[in-house]
Design an enzyme around this catalytic site. Sequence first.
Site: not given
Ligand code: PGA
Length: 257
Positions: A13, A15, A171, A177, A217
């Site tokens: 993802n 973003k 999640e 994050g 994460s």
């Molecule tokens: P992250 O994001 O791996 O950076 O924690 C996961 C997500 O938001 O799908």
Amino acid sequence: MNRRYRKTVIAGNWKMNMTASETKKFAEDIRKIMPRAKWCETLLCVPACNIPVASKAFKDLRISVGAENVYFEEKGAYTGEVSAEMLKDLAVKYVIIGHSERRQYFGETDQTVNKKVHAVLNAGMSPIICVGESLEQRETGITNEWIALQVKSALFGVPADKLRRCIIAYEPIWAIGTGKTATAEQAGEVCSNIRATIRSLYGARVARSVTIQYGGSMNEKNAAELLAQPDIDGGLIGGASLVPEKFVEIINAANQE
Ligand code: PGA
């Protein structure tokens, strides 16, 4: 993972990261190290404007391209929005729906999530439906009830034959994050409860065929342990999917014989 009954899916993802030029560069870099993943499907969900560039760049890399959002109406006066048909026409197969960032910053609700799930399924694509609890909810001990509610709301009115195309991504909001990952046991427990919720709605055969991902994460160091949980069938990966080497290591962890 349980490959006997369902597919393992590793999804990035991105973003609001990566320009079109950076997308091409990423493809060049990952090309040198991309494994021949026999056991898992790999995709990257990219910003809508970069879907055509990404589709071209990832074409012979065995990486499908997904979208990060969609609007539920078919067409019309909805300035700035992108419809399911528009994504489908660009050969998109997967669409992330109800990510916690969209719920938090853009007013996404369980109701809009449900409408988007229907729009994506009706267009013949697969939704990746995100659910997750806040730290406060976890500490109050209502995680499983909360997640069951989100899953039931998202799937309202979805028939069993279409459910097979849905992916659920668990999640925990406090892990996104933040560098804080749920332990494999915590993540595995919620994912198995999600499957139990689906079982209560659709029966055991359908429930065991649904891919449930963990996200928050997930990285090259913790992926193998998380994926060893029987009800975690892949990952939705933010930060680590922006770095070819890290993303490839996660694919390798999902691709163990
Ligand atoms: P992250 O994001 O791996 O950076 O924690 C996961 C997500 O938001 O799908």
